[in-house]
Design an enzyme around this catalytic site. Structure first.
Site, PDB file in Angstrom:
ATOM      1  N   SER A   1     -20.656   4.658 -35.364  1.00  0.00           N
ATOM      2  CA  SER A   1     -21.353   5.575 -36.277  1.00  0.00           C
ATOM      3  C   SER A   1     -22.619   5.001 -36.884  1.00  0.00           C
ATOM      4  O   SER A   1     -22.850   5.128 -38.093  1.00  0.00           O
ATOM      5  CB  SER A   1     -20.419   6.032 -37.399  1.00  0.00           C
TER       6      SER A   1
ATOM      7  N   ASP B   1     -17.519  10.723 -40.027  1.00  0.00           N
ATOM      8  CA  ASP B   1     -18.328   9.500 -40.040  1.00  0.00           C
ATOM      9  C   ASP B   1     -19.148   9.388 -41.324  1.00  0.00           C
ATOM     10  O   ASP B   1     -19.199   8.331 -41.958  1.00  0.00           O
ATOM     11  CB  ASP B   1     -19.267   9.469 -38.826  1.00  0.00           C
TER      12      ASP B   1
HETATM   13  C1  GLA Z   1     -17.777  11.425 -33.425  1.00  0.00           C
HETATM   14  C2  GLA Z   1     -18.110  12.497 -34.461  1.00  0.00           C
HETATM   15  C3  GLA Z   1     -17.000  12.628 -35.489  1.00  0.00           C
HETATM   16  C4  GLA Z   1     -15.636  12.815 -34.808  1.00  0.00           C
HETATM   17  C5  GLA Z   1     -15.437  11.783 -33.697  1.00  0.00           C
HETATM   18  C6  GLA Z   1     -14.194  12.060 -32.897  1.00  0.00           C
HETATM   19  O1  GLA Z   1     -17.714  10.167 -34.029  1.00  0.00           O
HETATM   20  O2  GLA Z   1     -19.311  12.161 -35.121  1.00  0.00           O
HETATM   21  O3  GLA Z   1     -17.269  13.690 -36.353  1.00  0.00           O
HETATM   22  O4  GLA Z   1     -15.495  14.111 -34.320  1.00  0.00           O
HETATM   23  O5  GLA Z   1     -16.535  11.722 -32.814  1.00  0.00           O
HETATM   24  O6  GLA Z   1     -13.078  11.945 -33.679  1.00  0.00           O
END
Ligand code: GLA
Length: 375
Positions: free
Chosen positions: A124, A170
């Site tokens: 993230s 995230d």
């Molecule tokens: C990405 C997205 C999150 C979530 C994950 C899967 O990180 O940004 O919002 O959906 O994938 O859990």
């Protein structure tokens, strides 16, 4: 992160002394692809972060540069969408534009960005950038924006400026993280609580691949989940039960997507109970089941992730292993006996390299706090 170096570079670039803010990346213990279905997630902030050095300007311009990435961007808060930005600039543009659109009055700012979150690793980095920029802009403008609002603005920037229809997980955890705790979030009500992680130790293994289809498949999964919940007559898959999913007439692929979401929501709640009972063996089993479901039902794993997980599970002292994040590359999270960490880190790197020919990265992460100003 060398904050003194960041500060010196800022002074050299802009001729002023900045304030410095940091927002962390995240791991997700369990609860994958549940956030965009109004479900439960259990992420934790890590001690790798994006740093934003910032100083107020007297005009309404936001001038941003990055220590590591090319380019300088300039955004006029009175006409923030004048020029569409690419790459990292779109996150800064999105957060600035949307913060004002929600009704907060910002001031201009000079910004210098640095990060020690590996890009494309599923940790993230983009959410951390959004939250760090939002927090920095609101802090130097002296306006109050609460952490959940910052998370929502970051998520909206992801949707409208990056084109990824991500959930709130995230940005939420980057804004709210707590040292040595995972956060249980109900993505329907946005109620959350901190769950102590005492005794659980995690190692992250980066496959060092990110397949191009990650973003398009993410959006496709979202549509599939919405289609399944429409067939079930629900506003989201959060309200569906396993027997409804099993018995309703629907295309098999949608049934598998829905089954992942329903079983994953249950696994999150069971994982919280396991942590509360100090039952790490149970937590490890749930982590393993989560990966299997993401691989077989949700189909967001890939060969490299499955290889990394397969090697980890054969290693003594590993209680559970699974992919984290959206999928199609990035990291696995491994619940490892503290005494086995070093041997595990050494041998998984070697075995993964031997099997795939790709050099992985292994991170010894600690669970840290959410966005804050650096003292
Ligand atoms: C990405 C997205 C999150 C979530 C994950 C899967 O990180 O940004 O919002 O959906 O994938 O859990």
């Amino acid at each position: 992160m060398d904050l003194e170096a960041l500060k010196s570079q800022f002074i050299e670039t802009y001729g002023e002394v900045p304030r410095i803010f940091r927002a962390p990346g995240r791991v997700n213990i369990i609860g994958e692809h549940t956030d965009h279905n109004d479900g439960f997630v259990l992420p934790a902030a890590i001690d790798k972060a994006t740093y934003v050095a910032a100083a107020k300007r007297e005009d309404r311009l936001i001038i941003a540069r990055s220590v590591d990435l090319e380019g300088e961007i300039s955004i006029d808060l009175d006409d923030p969408n004048a020029e569409a930005r690419a790459d990292w600039g779109k996150y800064v543009q999105g957060v600035a534009a949307l913060t004002e659109q929600v009704g907060y009055k910002l001031t201009g700012a000079d910004i210098l960005i640095a990060s020690d979150i590996p890009l494309g690793a599923g940790l993230s980095s983009s959410a951390a950038l959004e939250v760090a920029v939002g927090f920095a802009l609101r802090s130097i403008a002296g306006v109050e924006i609460d952490r959940m609002e910052l998370a929502k603005i970051g998520q909206a920037a992801e949707h409208k400026y990056a084109g990824v229809m991500s959930g709130i997980m995230d940005q939420f955890v980057s804004a709210h993280g707590q040292t040595e705790h995972a956060l249980l979030l109900d993505c329907r009500s946005l109620e959350w609580s901190a769950v102590p992680l005492a005794g659980a130790s995690f190692v992250l293994c980066n496959t060092n691949v990110k397949h191009d289809l990650a973003d398009s498949e993410y959006n496709r999964r979202r549509m599939e989940c919405d289609a399944a919940s429409a067939i079930l007559g629900k506003s989201s898959l959060r309200g569906a039960t396993l027997s409804e999913v099993a018995n309703k007439d629907m295309p098999n692929v949608l049934r598998r997507r829905a089954r992942h979401v329903v079983t994953e929501n249950a696994r999150v709640l069971n994982a919280v109970a396991a942590l509360e009972n100090n039952d790490l063996g149970r937590l490890g089993n749930l982590i393993n089941e989560s990966h299997n479901s993401l691989r077989d039902d949700f189909e967001v794993s890939c060969a490299e992730l499955d290889t990394m997980v397969g090697i980890a599970r054969r290693h003594p002292g590993v209680m559970g292993s699974r992919m984290i994040g959206g999928g199609f590359g990035g990291c696995t999270i491994n619940l490892v006996e503290p005494t086995a960490r070093d041997a595990f880190s050494e041998s998984i790197a070697r075995e993964y390299r031997d099997e795939t020919g790709i050099e992985p990265e292994i991170y010894d992460v600690n669970i840290g706090d959410g966005v804050a100003e650096c003292i």
